[in-house]
Design a protein around this motif. Structure first.
Motif, mmCIF file in Angstrom:
data_model
loop_
_atom_site.group_PDB
_atom_site.id
_atom_site.type_symbol
_atom_site.label_atom_id
_atom_site.label_comp_id
_atom_site.label_asym_id
_atom_site.label_seq_id
_atom_site.Cartn_x
_atom_site.Cartn_y
_atom_site.Cartn_z
ATOM 1 N N SER A 81 49.226 26.887 53.407
ATOM 2 C CA SER A 81 49.988 28.044 52.919
ATOM 3 C C SER A 81 51.489 27.795 52.978
ATOM 4 O O SER A 81 52.270 28.590 52.453
ATOM 5 C CB SER A 81 49.646 29.286 53.750
ATOM 6 O OG SER A 81 50.025 29.098 55.111
ATOM 7 N N SER A 134 51.745 27.787 59.220
ATOM 8 C CA SER A 134 51.007 27.627 57.969
ATOM 9 C C SER A 134 49.507 27.618 58.234
ATOM 10 O O SER A 134 49.047 27.059 59.230
ATOM 11 C CB SER A 134 51.418 26.317 57.286
ATOM 12 O OG SER A 134 52.777 26.343 56.930
ATOM 13 N N ASP A 135 48.762 28.215 57.320
ATOM 14 C CA ASP A 135 47.308 28.215 57.409
ATOM 15 C C ASP A 135 46.746 26.998 56.686
ATOM 16 O O ASP A 135 47.217 26.638 55.598
ATOM 17 C CB ASP A 135 46.725 29.476 56.760
ATOM 18 C CG ASP A 135 47.111 30.739 57.512
ATOM 19 O OD1 ASP A 135 47.402 30.630 58.716
ATOM 20 O OD2 ASP A 135 47.126 31.816 56.882
ATOM 21 N N THR A 190 42.156 28.135 59.240
ATOM 22 C CA THR A 190 41.579 29.403 58.787
ATOM 23 C C THR A 190 40.393 29.171 57.854
ATOM 24 O O THR A 190 40.005 30.066 57.112
ATOM 25 C CB THR A 190 42.636 30.261 58.068
ATOM 26 O OG1 THR A 190 43.118 29.539 56.928
ATOM 27 C CG2 THR A 190 43.788 30.613 58.986
ATOM 28 N N THR A 191 39.846 27.949 57.876
ATOM 29 C CA THR A 191 38.696 27.637 57.020
ATOM 30 C C THR A 191 37.662 26.867 57.821
ATOM 31 O O THR A 191 37.945 26.357 58.907
ATOM 32 C CB THR A 191 39.135 26.818 55.789
ATOM 33 O OG1 THR A 191 38.025 26.678 54.887
ATOM 34 C CG2 THR A 191 39.612 25.428 56.189
ATOM 35 N N ARG A 241 44.048 26.391 54.552
ATOM 36 C CA ARG A 241 43.205 27.332 53.821
ATOM 37 C C ARG A 241 41.904 26.718 53.321
ATOM 38 O O ARG A 241 40.896 27.418 53.182
ATOM 39 C CB ARG A 241 43.994 27.894 52.633
ATOM 40 C CG ARG A 241 45.158 28.784 53.062
ATOM 41 C CD ARG A 241 45.968 29.227 51.863
ATOM 42 N NE ARG A 241 46.892 30.297 52.207
ATOM 43 C CZ ARG A 241 47.819 30.783 51.375
ATOM 44 N NH1 ARG A 241 47.923 30.281 50.149
ATOM 45 N NH2 ARG A 241 48.615 31.754 51.764
ATOM 46 N N SER A 242 41.922 25.441 53.000
ATOM 47 C CA SER A 242 40.707 24.785 52.516
ATOM 48 C C SER A 242 40.849 23.283 52.687
ATOM 49 O O SER A 242 41.963 22.766 52.871
ATOM 50 C CB SER A 242 40.430 25.131 51.041
ATOM 51 O OG SER A 242 41.469 24.631 50.215
#
Length: 471
Positions: free
Chosen positions: A46, A25-26, A72-73, A28-29
């Motif tokens: 994610s 899982s990413d 990823t953020t 993301r924020s």
């Protein structure tokens, strides 16, 4: 043939392992909110993850290990002012193992949990950092009242812990609860307006108006953009010694054509309309966004706790319906009404047995016209005035003993004239007459009753009483 089968099996295994790596899982924020006693970090994911949290000292820091995730953020733009967080950093320990380190300027107590996707967000990891001395109430098994799980609540008399004001005449205290907040935006209007922002503005205006009147004091459950679990909102009201709890919302409906303001009280027998049921389900689900806290009924066994809750809830429900009808009538003068009577539904935020409680839906933010009005400063002020007027009317007729308003009434400066009573379940005409210290025949005559039969939800006019009988 055996060698070919072996290599084929190894190839399948490598494909599966590669798939697991790709399935990580990413993150993301990352979102952050500061509340009066805690800081909340929400990591938007994610997909689902497993995690663990531990603390380290010298220097103070929190370590969050997340299995099945990758960053990823960026973490550089978090607004850390006025929080105990000095910085947040991340390191990938393996392709699917992520370590987050939260550097602290002061010791905190962490609490973390994951949340599944809902209508507004995907999977989330929530890390709450409680300041030293802040309460982090443990989750407790719920007790059940009226077929709905209700967390145990400590019964207490409103204002029992409040010292009297000079002269023995204290203020009437109104707890104003602006719904939602923080990572729970509430309903979202057609142009992206958030319910949490609109209702906070209305709540602040209502507080300003109430505090401008001698004998009254308004307290907000939240003063900014942060999340408070539904149960903690009534706990805050109880600690403030509230005589009344008013929760303000501006919800959405399945159809954008729905319009009009509403007032709700707690129902012990299910919702009074399909809209009431839908709204209650929507509001109660907000605790799934932020996790639900509860308080214990420490010195009572669970059976007795249920009985005490049931009795006190019945007593406060009558007052809730009474003040709710006055608020609704005043709101009807400045905005269309969805229903012309107080509706009842199982809103968790209203389950405070010792405090009369109402939930005010100021309009449907899903309706474009009402969304525009709700953002208007003049309309917000008008809504606050109408709620204030209803609350004032109720307390002028039913002032708590020992308050400045009660002193005014008993001194003849407020008419001790006719009052209204909304019949709740389990009440009889004789019981109501006894409560208001009026004769049974006088109560019948004031309401044109030929016998003692009354119905739940019926509004009775309570005849005026003499000052001598009230002393």
């Amino acid at each position: 043939m055996r060698m070919r089968a072996l290599f084929a099996g190894i190839g399948v295994l490598l494909i599966v392992l590669a798939g697991d790596v790709l399935a990580a899982s990413d993150v993301r924020s990352v979102r952050l909110w500061r509340a009066p006693d805690n800081t909340r970090l929400v990591f938007d994911l994610s997909g689902p993850v497993q995690h663990s949290v531990f603390t380290l000292s010298a220097p103070d820091r929190i370590v969050v290990d997340i299995s099945g995730a990758q960053m990823t953020t960026s973490l550089d733009k978090l607004a850390l002012a006025n929080t105990p967080i000095k910085g947040v950093r991340a390191a990938q320990r393996s392709p699917t193992d992520l370590r987050l380190v939260i550097d602290l300027s002061a010791p905190v107590t962490p609490k973390s949990f994951t949340l599944p996707p809902n209508q507004q967000y995907g999977d989330r990891l929530v890390v709450d950092l409680y300041d030293e001395g802040a309460s982090t109430a443990p989750e407790l098994p719920p007790t059940t009242i009226a077929s709905e799980p209700v967390a145990p609540v400590t019964p207490a008399k409103p204002n029992a812990k409040l010292p009297p004001v000079p002269g023995g005449k204290r203020d009437i205290i109104i707890a104003i609860d602006a719904g939602h907040g923080g990572d729970d935006p509430g309903a979202i209007g057609p142009k992206g307006v958030h319910e949490k922002d609109v209702v906070l503005e209305i709540a602040k205006e209502l507080q300003r108006q109430i505090n401008a009147e001698k004998g009254y004091r308004a307290e907000l459950t939240r003063t900014g953009d942060y999340f408070i679990p539904l149960r903690k909102r009534t706990e805050i009201a109880r600690k403030k010694g509230a005589d009344l709890f008013v929760s303000i919302h501006a919800d959405a409906a399945p159809k954008s054509a729905a319009f009009g303001a509403s007032v709700f009280a707690l129902s012990d027998r299910g919702a009074t309309s399909e809209t009431a049921r839908w709204l209650a389900d929507t509001e109660n689900r907000s605790d799934l966004i932020g996790g639900a806290g509860s308080v214990a009924l420490d010195d009572k066994d669970r059976m007795l706790a249920g009985v005490l809750l049931d009795l006190s809830m019945t007593a406060s429900l009558s007052s809730s319906l009474n003040v709710g009808q006055k608020v609704l009538s005043n709101m009807g003068r400045i905005t269309p009404l969805h229903k012309r009577r107080v509706e009842q539904a199982g809103f968790m935020v209203l389950k405070s047995p010792d405090i009369p409680s109402i939930l005010v839906e100021t309009g449907f933010i899903s309706n474009p016209n009402e969304a525009n009005k709700l953002q208007s400063r003049s309309h917000q002020q008008a809504l606050a005035r109408s709620i204030h007027s209803g609350v004032r009317q109720f307390f002028q007729q039913n002032p708590p003993p020992g308050t400045y308003v009660a002193w005014l009434r008993d001194a003849g400066k407020i008419a001790a004239g006719p009052r209204e009573h909304v019949v709740s379940s389990g009440e009889s005409l004789a019981l109501i007459a006894q409560r208001y210290e009026v004769g049974l025949s006088a109560l019948r005559n004031a309401n044109d009753l030929k016998n003692d039969t009354i119905k739940v939800g019926q509004t009775l006019q309570i005849p005026a009483t003499t000052l001598a009988s009230q002393q």
